[in-house]
Design a protein around this motif. Structure first.
Motif, PDB file in Angstrom:
ATOM      1  N   TRP A   2       0.823  -1.212   0.000  1.00  0.00           N
ATOM      2  CA  TRP A   2       0.000   0.000   0.000  1.00  0.00           C
ATOM      3  C   TRP A   2       0.852   1.255   0.000  1.00  0.00           C
ATOM      4  O   TRP A   2       0.531   2.220  -0.693  1.00  0.00           O
ATOM      5  N   ALA A  37     -11.531  -5.977   3.655  1.00  0.00           N
ATOM      6  CA  ALA A  37     -10.222  -6.624   3.720  1.00  0.00           C
ATOM      7  C   ALA A  37      -9.106  -5.719   3.211  1.00  0.00           C
ATOM      8  O   ALA A  37      -8.023  -5.664   3.805  1.00  0.00           O
ATOM      9  N   ALA A  38      -9.339  -5.000   2.126  1.00  0.00           N
ATOM     10  CA  ALA A  38      -8.299  -4.117   1.582  1.00  0.00           C
ATOM     11  C   ALA A  38      -7.957  -3.015   2.583  1.00  0.00           C
ATOM     12  O   ALA A  38      -6.775  -2.671   2.749  1.00  0.00           O
ATOM     13  N   SER A  41      -5.877  -4.454   5.408  1.00  0.00           N
ATOM     14  CA  SER A  41      -4.511  -4.662   4.921  1.00  0.00           C
ATOM     15  C   SER A  41      -3.737  -3.344   4.904  1.00  0.00           C
ATOM     16  O   SER A  41      -2.590  -3.278   5.364  1.00  0.00           O
ATOM     17  N   GLU A  45      -0.418  -1.865   7.391  1.00  0.00           N
ATOM     18  CA  GLU A  45       0.855  -1.380   6.848  1.00  0.00           C
ATOM     19  C   GLU A  45       1.113   0.074   7.248  1.00  0.00           C
ATOM     20  O   GLU A  45       2.245   0.472   7.481  1.00  0.00           O
TER      21      GLU A  45
END
Length: 144
Positions: A2, A37-38, A41, A45
């Motif tokens: 990301w 979910a994205a 994630s 990060e």
């Protein structure tokens, strides 16, 4: 992943420290729903991404929770706007418009809520596309 995607679009993007799994689980409990979910994630990060002029392209996890709880429960908002329950806000343009995932039905697409007229419309096919479009340039109104 990301940070790289954001950095490709804007080499000056700023990143928060990663949000831990416990913080994400607590946020999901408070919201009463699972985060996309994205987004989980990305938050794992970096807890938020600042774009042009410090614009909160992706909010830190705490702000995601607070803003969504406020929008869903404020009686003034309920009188002024269509319901926000189907949206999960996660960022803004610095001028009042906010970006959200649609949660009902669940989709990866990103929509903008324009606060002046309460419109909601599609701006990106997923979080990666949103980062590319919002950070690449065009200023605060890149989606218009």
């Amino acid at each position: 992943m990301w940070k790289e995607a954001a950095g490709e679009a804007d080499g000056e993007a700023g990143f928060g420290e990663p949000a831990g799994a416990d913080a994400v689980a607590g946020a999901e409990r408070r919201l009463g729903e699972r985060l996309p979910a994205a987004l989980v994630s990305l938050l794992g990060e970096c807890d938020g991404i600042a774009g042009h002029d410090g614009t909160d392209t992706v909010w830190p996890l705490d702000r995601i929770v607070e803003q969504n709880l406020c929008f869903r429960s404020d009686p003034d908002f309920a009188r002024l706007y269509m319901p926000f329950d189907a949206l999960l806000f996660f960022g803004d343009n610095g001028g009042g418009d906010q970006f959200a995932f649609v949660r009902t039905p669940e989709r990866e697409d990103i929509f903008v809520w324009e606060h002046e007229d309460d419109s909601r419309r599609w701006v990106a096919r997923d979080l990666r596309d949103y980062l590319g479009r919002s950070l690449a340039g065009g200023g605060a109104d890149w989606y218009r």
